[in-house]
Enzyme design. Structure first.
Site, PDB file in Angstrom:
ATOM      1  N   GLU A  87       0.843  -1.197   0.000  1.00  0.00           N
ATOM      2  CA  GLU A  87       0.000   0.000   0.000  1.00  0.00           C
ATOM      3  C   GLU A  87       0.877   1.246   0.000  1.00  0.00           C
ATOM      4  O   GLU A  87       0.390   2.354   0.149  1.00  0.00           O
ATOM      5  CB  GLU A  87      -0.978  -0.017   1.178  1.00  0.00           C
ATOM      6  CG  GLU A  87      -0.347  -0.062   2.551  1.00  0.00           C
ATOM      7  CD  GLU A  87      -0.482   1.240   3.309  1.00  0.00           C
ATOM      8  OE1 GLU A  87       0.530   1.963   3.300  1.00  0.00           O
ATOM      9  OE2 GLU A  87      -1.541   1.502   3.886  1.00  0.00           O
ATOM     10  N   CYS A 136      -3.398  -4.521   3.771  1.00  0.00           N
ATOM     11  CA  CYS A 136      -2.342  -5.388   4.310  1.00  0.00           C
ATOM     12  C   CYS A 136      -2.333  -6.800   3.726  1.00  0.00           C
ATOM     13  O   CYS A 136      -1.574  -7.646   4.185  1.00  0.00           O
ATOM     14  CB  CYS A 136      -2.467  -5.464   5.830  1.00  0.00           C
ATOM     15  SG  CYS A 136      -2.230  -3.874   6.623  1.00  0.00           S
ATOM     16  N   HIS A 151      -2.843 -12.119  10.342  1.00  0.00           N
ATOM     17  CA  HIS A 151      -2.372 -10.745  10.144  1.00  0.00           C
ATOM     18  C   HIS A 151      -2.246 -10.074  11.508  1.00  0.00           C
ATOM     19  O   HIS A 151      -3.074 -10.285  12.392  1.00  0.00           O
ATOM     20  CB  HIS A 151      -3.333  -9.964   9.253  1.00  0.00           C
ATOM     21  CG  HIS A 151      -2.998  -8.508   9.197  1.00  0.00           C
ATOM     22  ND1 HIS A 151      -1.748  -8.060   8.844  1.00  0.00           N
ATOM     23  CD2 HIS A 151      -3.732  -7.398   9.497  1.00  0.00           C
ATOM     24  CE1 HIS A 151      -1.727  -6.728   8.909  1.00  0.00           C
ATOM     25  NE2 HIS A 151      -2.907  -6.309   9.301  1.00  0.00           N
TER      26      HIS A 151
END
Lengths: 132, 346
Positions: free
Chosen positions: B82, B114, B235
């Site tokens: 990103e 992400c 994550h």
């Protein structure tokens, strides 16, 4: 001041991958690449050669007043690196300038070399990091 | 059927670290409260000449070294981030040339907050499985930014991981699936310096819902339960979210422990779950089954199941371990951090 985009593009293989040349006759290596062997002359046979980039600091200086395009990086060390595979090459040594010493081992790392202002091209290439 | 999966993997984390104490000192916050709340001690900070492209190249070099293949046999390169340095000009063009992947190469940059790196892995897996390419290189890398004073500033960090996907893997990819919805929990508009987020809205309806659904979808497809996995990786926007998600799904703290690199390097965004995976692979044994579930705001989750093979033994030591990058560090103060991250407008 900006670096010409075509000029930078022509040097990309050297800057990204340390592609120099070697003389197949006497095994002398050249960086930047030469297309003629000064020792063997007419008997020389030049071919591309990729350096691993590993070596040691032969000499260095710390830049505190940088040329255009490098201002944001001061202070930074520029050194002469003695490559394990022969010949020496000049380049930037990354990280804390107080840790740089002559004779220290270095390895190649891929970094931003310079950027042409906020809207121009970003130039990348190999720099050196101290080992350990 | 021929086994496909991760042939080589590589990590990279920049050297600089800034502690929660140092950031909290500047903003007059209580460091202990923040450390306990986030489960993060310090975060990585890129040097002034590092960005997503340079991180991707370093991680890519390590992945190729472990794979032990000629770079020219890689047929596709997808870089997920990103924080691509250019708005227009793919990071992958520079990365491909720097890794000497040749010109017979499919390249694209991915962006999905992400989880762009795991999306890249899925595409490489599809192309290899279809027989279009022999090897694909999927990279997740970021130099993420948090608005000064925002809670994100304590965690938004830099790092990346790369994976060569192909035949004869060190970790066979058993299957993968995704769960995707339109959920605006975190975003950054074109030209904006910093992202915006929905604070607590980033939790239950966003991270937890997607991670849980994707993981359950995967378990259902394979007919497996949490106890069938040696390790699990989720994550890591902070240290608390993956721990709570894992517990909710029925995974034990022991299954999660090794993946929690977030405590010491922060949230490396597209590199986050992938650096958890590289750290788990560094200690994995043949026969281990590993779960990976990423999360990308916006929002979606990609889930994978990997089965570690004998190849891990011979390939693991061909590149630096993730732990080596985590331990090689230098702390900086907030002033230096502001300079390195170009937060001062001069």
């Amino acid at each position: 001041m900006v670096e010409s985009v075509p000029l930078s593009w022509r040097l990309q293989r050297q800057r990204y991958n340390l592609i120099g040349t070697r003389c197949a006759t006497c095994d002398e290596r050249f960086f930047p690449p030469r297309n003629f062997c000064p020792s063997c002359r007419r008997k020389g046979k030049i071919e591309p050669f990729q350096f691993s980039g590993r070596g040691s600091v032969e000499s260095f200086t710390v830049i505190r007043v940088a040329p255009s395009g490098f201002e944001s990086q001061t202070p930074y060390a520029v050194g002469i690196i003695k490559l394990d595979e022969g010949t020496s090459i000049s380049g930037q040594i990354v990280g804390d300038v107080t840790r740089v010493e002559m004779g220290k081992r270095v390895r190649p790392v891929f970094r931003r070399i310079r950027e042409d202002g906020k809207e121009g091209v970003i130039h990348y290439g190999v720099k050196w990091a101290l080992e350990g | 059927m021929t086994s496909l999966g991760i042939v080589g993997y590589g990590a990279y984390v920049p050297r600089f670290r800034i502690s929660v104490e140092e950031i909290a000192r500047v903003w007059g916050e209580d460091a202990e409260t923040i450390k306990n709340g986030l489960g993060v001690q310090e975060k990585s900070v890129p040097d002034k000449d590092e960005d997503t492209i340079t991180i991707a190249v370093e991680a890519g070099k390590n992945a190729l070294a472990r794979a032990g293949i000629s770079p020219r046999t890689v047929g596709a390169l997808y870089v997920g981030s990103e924080s691509h340095p250019y708005a227009v000009k793919p990071s992958g063009t520079v990365v491909g040339e720097a890794l000497d992947l040749g010109t017979d190469l499919m390249v694209a940059d991915f962006e999905f907050a992400c989880k762009a790196g795991t999306a890249a892995m899925q595409c490489c897996y599809g192309l290899v499985k279809a027989g279009v390419i022999d090897y694909g290189l999927a990279i997740g890398a970021d130099t993420s930014q948090g608005r000064p004073g925002d809670m994100l500033e304590y965690t938004a960090s830099a790092g990346g991981a790369a994976f060569v996907i192909g035949k004869d893997p060190l970790a066979e990819l058993e299957t993968t699936c995704s769960y995707t919805t339109d959920t605006s929990d975190f975003w950054r508009r074109e030209g904006a310096d910093y992202p915006s987020h929905g604070a607590r809205f980033t939790g239950k309806p966003a991270y937890f819902h997607h991670v849980t659904q994707a993981t359950q979808l995967l378990l259902g497809k394979l007919g497996l339960k949490p106890a069938d996995f040696t390790a699990a990786v989720f994550h890591m926007p902070n240290g608390k979210f993956p721990t709570a998600a894992a517990a909710g799904l029925g995974f034990t703290p022991a299954q999660l422990e090794r993946s929690l690199v977030v405590r010491r390097i922060g949230n490396t965004y597209s590199g986050s779950s992938l650096l958890g995976l590289t750290n788990v692979l560094d200690a994995a044994k043949p026969g281990d089954r590993i779960l990976l579930t990423s999360y990308g705001s916006g929002a979606g989750s990609d889930a994978f199941s990997f089965l570690v093979t004998d190849r891990i033994i011979e390939r693991r030591d061909k590149a630096p371990a993730t732990e080596a990058y985590i331990q090689d560090k230098q702390h900086i103060d907030y002033g230096t951090y502001v300079r390195l991250r170009r937060k001062l407008k001069v």
